[in-house]
Design an enzyme around this catalytic site. Structure first.
Site, PDB file in Angstrom:
ATOM      1  N   ASP A   5      32.093  88.514  18.082  1.00 46.61           N
ATOM      2  CA  ASP A   5      31.077  87.787  17.318  1.00 46.61           C
ATOM      3  C   ASP A   5      30.488  86.617  18.110  1.00 46.61           C
ATOM      4  O   ASP A   5      30.959  86.286  19.206  1.00 46.61           O
ATOM      5  CB  ASP A   5      31.675  87.298  15.985  1.00 46.61           C
ATOM      6  N   HIS A  30      39.139  87.020   6.846  1.00 48.14           N
ATOM      7  CA  HIS A  30      38.085  87.629   7.660  1.00 48.14           C
ATOM      8  C   HIS A  30      38.603  88.126   9.008  1.00 48.14           C
ATOM      9  O   HIS A  30      39.576  87.612   9.543  1.00 48.14           O
ATOM     10  CB  HIS A  30      36.860  86.715   7.810  1.00 48.14           C
ATOM     11  N   GLU A  87      33.107  88.190   6.578  1.00 50.53           N
ATOM     12  CA  GLU A  87      33.618  87.345   5.503  1.00 50.53           C
ATOM     13  C   GLU A  87      33.932  88.205   4.272  1.00 50.53           C
ATOM     14  O   GLU A  87      33.483  89.360   4.180  1.00 50.53           O
ATOM     15  CB  GLU A  87      32.560  86.296   5.141  1.00 50.53           C
TER      16      GLU A  87
HETATM   17  C1  GLP Z   1      37.147  82.563  13.858  1.00 50.15           C
HETATM   18  C2  GLP Z   1      36.772  83.895  14.555  1.00 50.15           C
HETATM   19  C3  GLP Z   1      37.767  84.981  14.224  1.00 50.15           C
HETATM   20  C4  GLP Z   1      39.147  84.382  14.272  1.00 50.15           C
HETATM   21  C5  GLP Z   1      39.315  83.452  13.096  1.00 50.15           C
HETATM   22  C6  GLP Z   1      40.637  82.706  13.062  1.00 50.15           C
HETATM   23  O1  GLP Z   1      36.154  81.968  13.149  1.00 50.15           O
HETATM   24  N1  GLP Z   1      35.448  84.373  14.270  1.00 50.15           N
HETATM   25  O2  GLP Z   1      37.624  86.061  15.151  1.00 50.15           O
HETATM   26  O3  GLP Z   1      40.123  85.380  14.163  1.00 50.15           O
HETATM   27  O4  GLP Z   1      38.206  82.608  12.917  1.00 50.15           O
HETATM   28  O5  GLP Z   1      40.665  81.642  13.960  1.00 50.15           O
HETATM   29  P1  GLP Z   1      42.010  80.922  14.402  1.00 50.15           P
HETATM   30  O6  GLP Z   1      42.739  81.934  15.235  1.00 50.15           O
HETATM   31  O7  GLP Z   1      41.588  79.733  15.187  1.00 50.15           O
HETATM   32  O8  GLP Z   1      42.755  80.581  13.167  1.00 50.15           O
END
Ligand code: GLP
Length: 277
Positions: free
Chosen positions: A83, A154, A159
């Site tokens: 993304d 997500h 989402e």
């Molecule tokens: C982000 C990314 C996701 C990721 C998630 C969790 O916004 N778009 O791909 O898995 O949120 O993030 P974190 O690993 O920092 O908790």
């Protein structure tokens, strides 16, 4: 089914519970390394799906260590990111172009021309998303997709209520996701409102899925993903549809699971041994 990564799956989500975040990183990195080596043994370079967020950072560090120690050859390996934010320049330190370059491309020594991130600046986002889908197909598909999970369930930026069949497309970020990601920006209002993300259908096309999660803040989403109903309210529950998905989590992220003993029992008695696979 052959041995190695493929041989470890049993047409069900494999749940691997370990003690610490460092253990998660080690196991996830070893599985990715194995996928890279298997492709190499078959005469090809692997195509990896890579994720941003803090969850996979330990895994990337562990892979970088293996590369530096000469235990893993990443030459020719390609990567597709999940993304990107819409509207921030690739040179912005928190654009996913920049994050993937800093945390994956450089430390793993990947050829930058083989690392793709969705284009959040395209004049025609729909067209750019379709081109991204085509690029994945042209590369032969993703061999192993690494995933984190948002506190709201997500994956990528799909989402809650995202179509479980969705393809790469623009999306509006959930307020909770913007709050969660505000820590990376100078102020919360700088977090972009929109993004482009691989769809859940796109993610499910990868040959293997590997999701990592650590910490109590992920426990509810992890339980919904593994034991909840298949529902767009928890996009990660779509992993239940994939024949070769593995989830590697630490004890804290596992704390709301009800079948922990069963998952541990399965790991002690691997089916691959019983089948001689
Ligand atoms: C982000 C990314 C996701 C990721 C998630 C969790 O916004 N778009 O791909 O898995 O949120 O993030 P974190 O690993 O920092 O908790």
């Amino acid at each position: 089914m052959t041995g190695g990564v493929a041989g470890h799956y049993a047409e069900a989500m494999r749940v691997i519970i370990v003690e610490t975040a460092a253990d998660v990183a080690k196991i996830a990195a070893e599985r990715i390394a194995q996928a890279v080596r298997e492709r190499r043994a078959a005469g090809a370079a692997a195509v990896l799906g890579v994720a941003t967020g803090s969850s996979p950072l330990g895994t990337y560090s562990e892979l970088a260590r293996m590369v530096q120690a000469g235990q893993l050859d990443m030459s020719g390996v390609g990567a597709f990111a999940l993304d990107e934010y819409v509207g921030i320049e690739a040179s912005h330190p928190e654009s996913y172009h920049a994050v993937i370059h800093r945390t994956v491309t450089e430390p793993l020594g990947l050829d930058p021309t083989l690392v793709r991130v969705p284009d959040g600046l395209a004049a025609d986002l729909d067209l750019a998303c379709r081109a991204y889908e085509r690029a994945i197909v042209d590369a032969g598909g993703v061999d192993l997709q690494l995933l984190g999970i948002g506190a709201n369930g997500h994956i990528g930026f799909n989402e809650p209520t995202s179509s479980l069949a969705s393809r790469t497309r623009p999306k509006t970020l959930a307020p909770q996701t913007r709050d969660d990601n505000a820590r990376f920006f100078d102020s919360p209002d700088q977090v972009p409102v929109h993004c482009v993300t691989q769809g859940i259908g796109t993610i499910l096309d990868a040959k293997h899925l590997l999701l990592v999660a650590t910490g109590a803040a992920k426990a509810e989403a992890v339980a919904a993903m593994i034991e909840g109903p298949l529902s767009s309210m928890c996009p990660a529950s779509a992993l239940q549809l994939h024949p070769r998905a593995a989830v590697v989590i630490d004890r804290q992220a596992a704390q709301q699971l009800t079948l922990t003993e069963y998952y541990e029992h399965i790991e002690r008695h691997p089916l691959s041994g019983a089948r001689g696979a």
